[in-house]
Scaffold this active site. Structure first.
Site, PDB file in Angstrom:
ATOM      1  CG  HIS A 251      -2.030  -0.980   1.126  1.00 10.40           C
ATOM      2  ND1 HIS A 251      -2.552  -1.639   2.200  1.00 10.40           N
ATOM      3  CD2 HIS A 251      -2.741  -1.399   0.039  1.00 10.40           C
ATOM      4  CE1 HIS A 251      -3.545  -2.437   1.787  1.00 10.40           C
ATOM      5  NE2 HIS A 251      -3.667  -2.303   0.483  1.00 10.40           N
TER       6      HIS A 251
ATOM      7  CD  GLU B 224      -0.638   0.705   4.360  1.00  8.35           C
ATOM      8  OE1 GLU B 224       0.028  -0.337   4.392  1.00  8.35           O
ATOM      9  OE2 GLU B 224      -1.879   0.716   4.196  1.00  8.35           O
TER      10      GLU B 224
ATOM     11  CG  HIS C  91       0.155  -3.708   5.113  1.00  4.98           C
ATOM     12  ND1 HIS C  91      -0.619  -3.308   4.054  1.00  4.98           N
ATOM     13  CD2 HIS C  91       0.661  -4.918   4.761  1.00  4.98           C
ATOM     14  CE1 HIS C  91      -0.584  -4.232   3.112  1.00  4.98           C
ATOM     15  NE2 HIS C  91       0.180  -5.227   3.514  1.00  4.98           N
TER      16      HIS C  91
ATOM     17  CD  GLU D  62      -2.316  -2.962   9.079  1.00  5.53           C
ATOM     18  OE1 GLU D  62      -1.700  -1.900   8.849  1.00  5.53           O
ATOM     19  OE2 GLU D  62      -3.232  -3.381   8.356  1.00  5.53           O
TER      20      GLU D  62
HETATM   21 ZN   LIG Z   1      -1.859  -1.563   4.122  1.00  4.18          ZN
END
Ligand SMILES: [Zn+2]
Length: 464
Positions: free
Chosen positions: A180, A183, A318, A397
């Site tokens: 992504h 990020e 992420h 994350e």
């Molecule tokens: Zn992500």
């Protein structure tokens, strides 16, 4: 330069400036819905496209972050206040925080450079690629350059393989960063891991670096990443124009349809849950499973590695929310489809996140996506578990819990990286303890040899 040339260059630069999306005056709000009714009001605001939500789904008592442009702030605040929903402003002017990410205040005590790279600011794709070249030159017998494939805009998806003692067979590990685009802490963390593997003197880091063949890709979505620097800091998807359409009905710019959410595009439970078939959204899963060249590149790469070695780790980095997510993400309850080694995945993640919290007290949660985030289909780490047979596959994350979200200040890069490295070292210890692979490197052999010598000395003494 004559006047005409000057005016031409001026016009060009004005165009470039005009094209870059400004977040001047945008505010980031935090809302914690207390009831289902309040969740509905947030959904109403989302459906009316009055705000860009950083959470895809809302749950009672879960923090929600929403980005609101200046013209809509009164409307949104009015709607929330009218319904009695509490709202607080987290970031007063988003553009100021964006600017700060690129121009941090230099603090010599935090200096962290390694060759041309450092972790005091976020860096663009050119800087990363230059650094990868330097690593290959500096560590010719350990680091090899590798191309995973090509993006929609024909950029090379570049990475490196770190292999100490290439003559010795060893299991593989794959790290994927920046699937992504926005990020950025993902890129900063993955590059830090590379640095640690090459330079750390810590015995445990050395063992981890040397016992596995590491395939590390700091930016697997290069087009999107470049776009966050040149055009729109908040871009998430790749830059595929294949599903371009008018987004007027969604009240967002048509450019939103120029992209596929790569973490919904993998050929595992594609479009079954937590994904959209509308290209004007951030979770657009693409026209078909694995339709995107980036997805194909990652999938093919993983399958190639799998043919040659067991894949012990697949780590997908992420941000944000501070989570270790375990496969699988499409189920709403873990009992529906647990990973074959679910209990080990939980144990390893809990050990890792407990270790992580020791340094700065940062709290990470552990669970399948449905437990800690929201269910989704088509993600890379689920695919890598299911089809790459990666023993330990996590979506991590990183920082923070939403104070800055995607706009994590550069001062937090190094603390984020230090604690994540602690977690990875613990992950590797637990993984070895549970028998997923047998260490063979010089670093670990020397410990074993020492133990054997001690035993021998002891037995000689015993028999004397
Ligand atoms: Zn992500």
């Amino acid at each position: 330069m004559n006047l005409l040339q000057f005016l031409f260059i001026l016009a060009l630069s004005v165009t470039v400036i005009a094209e870059k999306k400004s977040y001047d005056g945008y505010k980031l709000y935090k809302v914690v819905p207390k009831t289902e009714k309040e969740v509905e009001i947030l959904e109403e605001i989302r459906d009316a496209r009055f705000a860009d939500f950083w959470n895809e789904y809302f749950k009672v008592n879960d923090d929600v972050r929403m980005l609101v442009e200046p013209d809509l702030q009164l409307v949104v605040q009015g709607r929330l206040m009218h319904a009695g929903v509490q709202v607080s402003t987290i970031i007063e002017d988003v553009q100021k925080v964006i600017n700060k990410q690129l121009t941090p205040i230099k603090d010599p005590s935090r200096s962290s450079s390694f060759l041309s790279y450092d972790w005091e600011a976020y860096h663009d794709l050119n800087a990363i690629e230059r650094w990868l070249d330097e690593l290959v030159t500096e560590y010719p017998s350990i680091v090899s350059p590798v191309t995973m494939g090509y993006s929609v805009e024909n950029r090379t998806i570049r990475g490196i393989v770190i292999n100490y003692n290439p003559s010795r067979d060893k299991p593989a590990a794959i790290i994927e960063g920046t699937l992504h685009a926005r990020e950025w802490i993902s890129t900063a963390a993955v590059t830090w891991i590379i640095k640690e593997f090459l330079t750390s003197n810590d015995e445990d880091v050395r063992a981890m670096a040397e016992n596995l063949e590491w395939h590390i890709f700091p930016v697997v979505n290069p087009d999107g990443y470049v776009y966050t620097f040149t055009d729109d800091r908040m871009w998430r998807k790749n830059r595929s124009p294949a599903s371009f359409t008018s987004c007027a009905a969604n009240n967002v710019s048509d450019d939103m349809s120029n992209g596929v959410d790569l973490n919904r595009n993998f050929d595992f439970e594609w479009m079954t849950i937590g994904a959209s078939n509308n290209s004007c959204t951030n979770t657009y899963a693409g026209p078909s499973a694995a339709s995107e060249p980036e997805t194909k590149a990652i999938s093919n790469y993983v399958l190639n590695v799998k043919e040659k070695a067991d894949i012990v780790y697949y780590l997908s980095f992420h941000s944000f929310t501070q989570l270790f997510i375990l496969p699988y993400s499409h189920v709403t309850n873990v009992t529906q489809f647990p990973a074959d080694n679910h209990d080990d995945l939980v144990e390893i993640a809990i050990n890792s996140t407990q270790k992580l919290s020791e340094r700065f007290g940062t709290h990470y949660r552990v669970g399948i996506a449905a437990e800690v985030l929201y269910p989704m289909g088509g993600s890379s780490f689920d695919w890598a578990k299911a089809y790459g047979n990666a023993s330990i596959s996590y979506l991590i994350e990183l920082r923070d819990e939403g104070q800055y979200g995607f706009l994590l200040p550069p001062e937090q890069i190094i603390p984020n990286n230090l604690e994540i490295m602690d977690a990875l070292v613990e992950m590797d210890k637990s993984t070895k303890r549970l028998g997923y692979y047998v260490p063979t490197s010089a670093a670990s052999t020397s410990i074993y040899s020492l133990a054997l010598i001690t035993l021998a000395v002891l037995s000689v003494n015993l028999f004397n």
